[in-house]
Design a protein around this motif. Structure first.
Motif, mmCIF file in Angstrom:
data_model
loop_
_atom_site.group_PDB
_atom_site.id
_atom_site.type_symbol
_atom_site.label_atom_id
_atom_site.label_comp_id
_atom_site.label_asym_id
_atom_site.label_seq_id
_atom_site.Cartn_x
_atom_site.Cartn_y
_atom_site.Cartn_z
ATOM 1 N N GLY A 261 87.884 -28.692 76.004
ATOM 2 C CA GLY A 261 89.244 -29.134 76.337
ATOM 3 C C GLY A 261 90.287 -28.207 75.737
ATOM 4 N N THR A 263 89.828 -24.959 74.731
ATOM 5 C CA THR A 263 89.716 -23.528 75.050
ATOM 6 C C THR A 263 89.633 -23.245 76.541
ATOM 7 N N GLY A 264 89.357 -24.272 77.341
ATOM 8 C CA GLY A 264 89.202 -24.034 78.783
ATOM 9 C C GLY A 264 87.822 -23.504 79.159
ATOM 10 N N ASP A 266 84.054 -23.472 80.394
ATOM 11 C CA ASP A 266 83.257 -24.406 81.188
ATOM 12 C C ASP A 266 81.912 -24.621 80.479
#
Ligand code: ADP
Length: 405
Positions: A261, A263-264, A266
């Motif tokens: 959430g 750091t983005g 996946d």
């Protein structure tokens, strides 16, 4: 009997040609590594052992695929100057290291179309290893059509674990429908160490209890009762358990959501970071234990922290495994770090005297390569350093599978 052992990775083929009668009477004729398959420059490092002499040859040529890599291996093994056999047909069996067969096989098996289908079925649970392992089998079948091909699974030794040890406490149908469970890895090494321990301490295998501590690039432990594995630290993948060179080991899974959430990242990037950027490397920047020990000795605080974390995690697992295996005969260190790093062994054993673990500091520090005991005289638990030999174990199991003896 001449057995070729093959460990095929995504861009590499490790091989060893052995002539063996049994665990004590064998000779390594040649060994080598094909690397960088599919890259601009491939490399083959080929070593032969003749009359006690070692000769090494290095070739650098592009290798398009595993077929081309294996064709170089066969050419080198049969080369009049650099080879050790006249004809590939002298090879009487090929033993393949295969990562995972789930719960399907609990022992070494002769490779058939059905076995290959099973290895394929487990691609999703061993995405980095099972596909190249199968490729290795298929090219070996082409090059050695008359030699029986045998698969030795890294998960097989752990198949004796009871459900209480191998199940995760998650919805049960994740196990029944999706096969999610602890499989464990390094099984070939833990099995070799189990047999070597029984022999070293002079007990029948079926009465031998031990904690096997494999500390290499990957690290894992196995709790062994009566010669059989009852628990192990790696899980559905090799990421779980101990802190390793670049792997985190045990973690709170909810932490993943938190960092993703922020750091983005996946999920693929996250799992990659836990496999490749974590462990010793994540904490102190380097993953080779020699460098970590050196930096810590030179006053690097991060390296000292990494070393403390690495050893503390192993101490916790030793405590857990002493609880689940009554009357442990020995704790056994093996693989690159376990066999060679006296400071790491000392840190792990220090402070565990109340558990019967009493290290003899001089024996621990003495330089040696062979099997040895490093506990104090009269200590309740033996502490051993035993060199592992996964290639020999694969060759022995291959021979046994082919000859029945
Ligand atoms: P793998 O798991 O790939 O088979 P090894 O069992 O050969 O690897 O272990 C490799 C690791 O062993 C290296 O990362 C290195 O840190 C460690 N190692 C080898 N020799 C020493 C040593 N003398 N002291 C500390 N660590 C060592």
């Amino acid at each position: 009997m001449k057995i070729l052992v093959i460990n095929a990775g995504s861009s590499s083929i490790k091989y060893q040609l052995m002539d063996l009668a049994d665990a004590h009477r064998y000779a390594v004729l040649a060994s080598g590594l094909v690397e960088k398959i599919g890259e601009a420059t491939g490399r083959v490092t080929h070593t032969i052992f003749t009359d006690g002499q070692e000769q090494r040859f290095v070739e650098e040529n592009p290798l398009k695929n595993h077929h081309e890599g294996m064709s170089r291996v066969v050419a080198l093994l049969t080369d009049p100057q650099r080879g050790v056999i006249r004809d590939a047909a002298e090879i009487e069996g090929v033993g393949h290291r295969v990562l995972s067969c789930g719960e399907v096989y609990s022992d070494t098996v002769r490779i058939t179309p059905k076995v290959k289908a099973t290895i394929r079925e487990f691609f999703p649970l061993g995405p980095l290893h099972n596909p190249p392992n199968l490729m290795g089998i298929e090219v070996a079948e082409e090059f050695f059509p008359r030699a029986p091909q045998v698969a030795v699974f890294d998960t097989a030794f752990h198949q004796t674990m009871p459900p209480k040890a191998f199940l995760y406490a998650v919805p049960y149908e994740w196990y029944t429908r999706h096969r999610l469970r602890r499989y464990g890895f390094h099984g070939t090494s833990h099995k070799f160490i189990t047999q070597a321990t029984a022999e070293f301490i002079g007990k029948p295998l079926a009465k031998t209890n031990l904690i096997s501590i494999h500390l290499g690039n990957g690290c894992s432990m196995a709790a062994v009762r009566h010669g059989k594995c009852v628990d192990t630290s790696m899980g559905v993948t090799p990421l779980e358990g101990l802190i390793m060179g670049t792997r985190s080991g045990d973690m709170d899974p909810a932490a993943l959501e938190y960092i993703m959430g922020l750091t983005g990242m996946d999920i693929h990037q996250m799992v990659n970071a836990l496999n490749k950027q974590s462990g010793l490397k994540g904490i102190c920047g380097v993953n080779d234990m020699r460098e970590v020990v050196e930096k810590a000795a030179g006053g690097d605080a991060q390296a000292e922290t990494a070393l403390q974390m690495f050893c503390y995690r192993i101490q916790k697992y030793i405590g857990a495994y002493l609880a689940v295996v009554p009357h442990v005969d020995a704790i056994v260190f093996t693989a690159g770090i376990g066999q060679n790093s006296a400071p790491v062994r000392e840190r792990i054993c220090t402070g565990l005297g109340h558990l019967g673990i009493r290290l003899d500091l001089a024996k621990n520090a003495a330089r040696a390569n062979g099997p040895r005991a490093i506990h104090q005289a009269g200590a309740p638990l033996q502490i051993l350093v035993l060199p592992t030999n996964e290639e020999l174990q694969i060759a022995l199991e291959t021979k046994q599978n082919i000859t029945g003896a």
